[in-house]
Write a protein that holds these residues in place. Sequence first.
Motif, PDB file in Angstrom:
ATOM      1  N   SER A 184       0.816  -1.212  -0.060  1.00 24.64           N
ATOM      2  CA  SER A 184       0.052   0.121   0.077  1.00 24.64           C
ATOM      3  C   SER A 184       0.901   1.171   0.054  1.00 24.64           C
ATOM      4  CB  SER A 184      -0.649   0.112   1.199  1.00 24.64           C
ATOM      5  OG  SER A 184      -0.350   0.002   2.393  1.00 24.64           O
ATOM      6  N   VAL A 185       0.598   2.296  -0.676  1.00 24.35           N
ATOM      7  CA  VAL A 185       1.131   3.538  -0.945  1.00 24.35           C
ATOM      8  C   VAL A 185       0.137   4.757  -0.905  1.00 24.35           C
ATOM      9  CG1 VAL A 185       2.642   5.051  -2.408  1.00 24.35           C
ATOM     10  CG2 VAL A 185       2.988   2.513  -2.480  1.00 24.35           C
ATOM     11  N   PRO A 186       0.309   5.435   0.177  1.00 23.15           N
ATOM     12  CA  PRO A 186      -0.700   6.730   0.208  1.00 23.15           C
ATOM     13  C   PRO A 186      -0.399   7.644  -0.658  1.00 23.15           C
ATOM     14  CG  PRO A 186       1.331   6.955   1.851  1.00 23.15           C
ATOM     15  CD  PRO A 186       1.482   5.564   1.189  1.00 23.15           C
ATOM     16  N   ARG A 187      -1.630   8.113  -1.387  1.00 30.99           N
ATOM     17  CA  ARG A 187      -1.686   9.512  -2.072  1.00 30.99           C
ATOM     18  C   ARG A 187      -2.502  10.310  -1.625  1.00 30.99           C
ATOM     19  NH1 ARG A 187       2.767   7.816  -5.175  1.00 30.99           N
ATOM     20  NH2 ARG A 187       2.317   5.830  -6.449  1.00 30.99           N
ATOM     21  N   ALA A 188      -2.517  11.606  -2.246  1.00 31.44           N
ATOM     22  CA  ALA A 188      -3.049  12.828  -1.609  1.00 31.44           C
ATOM     23  C   ALA A 188      -4.699  12.540  -1.736  1.00 31.44           C
ATOM     24  CB  ALA A 188      -2.730  13.924  -2.592  1.00 31.44           C
ATOM     25  N   SER A 189      -5.379  13.095  -0.982  1.00 32.46           N
ATOM     26  CA  SER A 189      -7.053  13.130  -1.001  1.00 32.46           C
ATOM     27  C   SER A 189      -7.537  13.681  -2.163  1.00 32.46           C
ATOM     28  CB  SER A 189      -7.675  13.602   0.427  1.00 32.46           C
ATOM     29  OG  SER A 189      -6.951  14.876   0.523  1.00 32.46           O
ATOM     30  N   LEU A 190      -8.848  12.975  -2.365  1.00 33.33           N
ATOM     31  CA  LEU A 190      -9.321  13.555  -3.533  1.00 33.33           C
ATOM     32  C   LEU A 190     -10.589  14.534  -3.356  1.00 33.33           C
ATOM     33  CD1 LEU A 190      -9.835  12.964  -6.563  1.00 33.33           C
ATOM     34  CD2 LEU A 190     -11.560  11.121  -5.826  1.00 33.33           C
ATOM     35  N   GLY A 191     -10.368  15.747  -3.682  1.00 39.50           N
ATOM     36  CA  GLY A 191     -11.473  16.869  -3.603  1.00 39.50           C
ATOM     37  C   GLY A 191     -11.242  17.046  -2.155  1.00 39.50           C
ATOM     38  N   LEU A 192     -12.310  17.059  -1.319  1.00 39.08           N
ATOM     39  CA  LEU A 192     -12.809  17.593  -0.098  1.00 39.08           C
ATOM     40  C   LEU A 192     -12.734  16.407   0.761  1.00 39.08           C
ATOM     41  CD1 LEU A 192     -15.770  20.101  -0.346  1.00 39.08           C
ATOM     42  CD2 LEU A 192     -13.149  20.508  -0.288  1.00 39.08           C
TER      43      LEU A 192
END
Length: 301
Positions: A184-192
């Motif tokens: 698992s690799v974290p990514r930036a959140s989507l929208g709000l």
Amino acid sequence: MVELHLLTRTNKDFSTSAALCFTETWLSKAIPDRALHLPGFQLFRANHITELTGKTRGGGTCFYINENWCTDVTTLKRMCCPNLEALFINCKPFYSPQEFSSFILVSVYISPNVSLNTALQQLADQITDMEQQYPDSVIIILGDFNKANLTRELPKYKQHITCPTRDRNILDHCYTTIKDAYRSVPRASLGLSDHCLIHLLPTYREKLKSAKPVVRTVKRWTNEAELELQACFDCTDWSVSEAAATDLDELTDTVTSYISFCEDMCIPTRTYLTFNNNKPWFTAELRQLRKAEDDANRVGG
């Protein structure tokens, strides 16, 4: 939706992903599929139904399936109840490891303000039922579990997300029965969204590559070979063995060793490789038919 379009257009990790899973979508029947269209992906959704959940907000799950990975997708079940919302789909991709007949993807949303034990039991019952119906399929369970942990009900399932998904908490899970199936690799959140996106990278190695083939040798008992072996026995003077033996055990060892020697001399053998992912029912005739089908597909026949 605009953010999702931008994500798949600008981020190769997600535009080439086999499947995109979203939970707590807040989707309802008032939102048509055309408003959620994503080029190159098929949409499968399970709407939040206020009358069934007793909640006016939240809930809802969906999958986007990459058409370059799979177009043969069937919706198996939609669940919407006060404790659990889930969507079950069955994917038969263009290519998959031979040990898997299909991929059953399960999108889950469990609200933090419900009976976790009840929700997990309901989900475990459905997963067990799917295992019985599709014994050769791999089941991948994804979603927002909040404080719930599926391994309490199904210990053989492993949780693959190891990075925080909201603040310092791991609320979003991915379960399979395959050890170390994903990284698992974290990514930036989507929208709000207050949950970050998680990119799951497959680390599973199919059995064909992870295990060495086994060399097996078999005897070919043709009519000609049997006649030759019989002729060998007919011209044998068995009294020589009887005279040389001092007891019954020694005679037995001598005769059986001689018979084995004659078999090795008269019966031809064949050596072949057995691969770890071979199915016992996948006969040589079926292999030929599959090869003919692959050849026809390659030439567009």
